[in-house]
Design a protein around this motif. Structure first.
Motif, short mmCIF file in Angstrom:
data_model
loop_
_atom_site.label_atom_id
_atom_site.label_comp_id
_atom_site.label_asym_id
_atom_site.label_seq_id
_atom_site.Cartn_x
_atom_site.Cartn_y
_atom_site.Cartn_z
N ALA A 62 4.60 37.40 -0.31
CA ALA A 62 3.76 38.56 -0.03
C ALA A 62 2.84 38.87 -1.22
N SER A 66 0.06 36.24 -1.79
CA SER A 66 -0.98 36.19 -0.76
C SER A 66 -2.23 36.94 -1.22
N ALA A 67 -2.08 37.72 -2.29
CA ALA A 67 -3.21 38.44 -2.88
C ALA A 67 -3.79 37.60 -4.02
N GLY A 95 5.92 48.11 3.66
CA GLY A 95 5.01 47.09 4.13
C GLY A 95 4.31 46.34 3.01
N ARG A 96 3.76 45.19 3.34
CA ARG A 96 3.08 44.34 2.36
C ARG A 96 1.99 45.10 1.63
N GLU A 97 1.15 45.81 2.35
CA GLU A 97 0.04 46.52 1.70
C GLU A 97 0.53 47.62 0.78
N GLU A 98 1.62 48.27 1.16
CA GLU A 98 2.18 49.32 0.30
C GLU A 98 2.71 48.73 -1.00
N LEU A 137 1.73 45.82 -2.41
CA LEU A 137 0.60 45.36 -3.20
C LEU A 137 -0.10 46.53 -3.89
N HIS A 138 -0.29 47.62 -3.16
CA HIS A 138 -0.92 48.80 -3.76
C HIS A 138 -0.07 49.33 -4.91
N ARG A 186 -0.39 47.06 -8.03
CA ARG A 186 -1.70 47.25 -8.70
C ARG A 186 -1.78 48.60 -9.41
#
Length: 230
Positions: free
Chosen positions: A30, A33-34, A117-120, A122-123, A126
Motif C-alpha cells: 500500500a 503504491s505511492a 483505508g489506504r488513502e488515510e 498514506l495521508h 505524509r
C-alpha cells in the motif's frame, strides 16, 4: 535487508515495525503504491528498532502497539531519547483510550487503528513526515476529553487537599484564565468560581492569585505563559 541506496529528498522513508509478516507485506504494498513513499526496512521486535533506525534512517516509523518482546510504546520512548528521532505513527488494532493516551504521552505523532483505508494511511504518513500530527477519525474526537481528564487527574494527585472541581479551577487559573472565562469554560456562575478560588487559597495557604498560579506551575500545571483573554 540491505541498507537503502540514495533517494530523493522528497521520498518519505518508512520503517515498519510489526510482528505479522502478512500485514507488513500488505502495508508495504500500500505504501509503495505511492511514488513519494518507500519502505526502507522492517522490524518485528522492540529490540530491533534502534538498530533499524540507525542503519536505515527512516523519515517515519510505523509502529504496532503489541510486539513479541514488549510494547511498541517502549520503543517510542527509547527513540525519544535519541537526537533528532524520526516521528512515530502508531498503527494498531487497539482503540482503547488508555493506549491512545499512553501513545500521546510517549511522543507518538499519530495514531491509526488497523483497518484504516489506504488513502488515510498514506495521508497520515505524509502528515507525520512533514512534522504534523494525525489521528484516525475514530479516535480524534476523544483526544481533547482524554487530555483534559488526564490533566484533572494530575491536578487532583498533586493537590489532594482540593476537590476535583477545585483542582479543575486551579488548572484553569494557572493557564491564565480570569474568573469570567473560567465560568464560561465550566458553565457555572462567576460567583461560584470566586467561591472555589477562595477555598483554593485557604487550602493551599496562599493569599493571592499570583501565589496560587506559582504553586500550580511549580507542580507542572497550566501553560508556561498565560492564555490571551478573549
Amino acid at each position: 535487508m540491505e541498507p537503502p541506496g540514495p533517494s530523493t529528498e522528497r521520498t518519505v522513508r518508512v520503517l515498519i515495525v510489526d510482528d505479522h509478516p502478512l500485514f507488513r507485506e500488505g502495508l508495504r504494498a500500500a505504501l509503495e503504491s505511492a511514488d513519494d513513499i518507500s519502505v526502507v526496512a522492517e522490524a518485528e521486535r522492540v529490540a530491533d528498532v534502534p538498530r533499524a533506525v540507525a542503519g536505515h534512517r527512516p523519515t517515519v516509523v510505523i509502529m504496532d502497539l503489541s510486539l513479541p518482546d514488549g510494547s511498541g510504546l517502549e520503543a517510542v520512548r527509547q527513540l525519544a531519547t535519541q537526537e533528532a528521532p524520526p516521528p512515530v505513527l502508531m498503527l494498531t488494532m487497539s482503540d482503547d483510550d488508555g493506549n491512545l493516551l499512553a501513545a500521546l504521552q510517549a511522543g507518538a505523532r499519530g495514531y491509526l487503528v488497523k483497518g484504516a483505508g489506504r488513502e488515510e494511511v498514506l495521508h497520515a504518513v505524509r502528515t507525520v513526515a512533514a512534522g504534523g500530527a494525525v489521528f484516525g477519525g475514530e479516535v480524534a474526537g476523544r483526544i481533547t476529553a482524554l487530555l483534559a481528564g488526564a490533566r484533572m487527574r494530575e491536578a487532583g494527585q498533586l493537590f489532594p487537599e482540593l476537590t476535583a472541581r477545585e483542582a479543575e479551577v486551579l488548572d484553569l487559573v494557572a493557564r491564565g484564565l480570569d474568573n469570567r472565562r473560567i465560568a464560561r469554560e465550566l458553565v457555572v456562575a462567576e460567583k461560584t468560581v470566586r467561591n472555589h478560588i477562595t477555598h483554593i487559597f485557604e487550602k493551599l495557604h496562599v493569599a493571592t492569585r499570583a501565589e496560587a498560579v506559582a504553586r500550580a506551575r511549580d507542580m507542572g500545571l497550566g501553560d508556561s505563559r498565560p492564555s490571551p483573554e478573549r
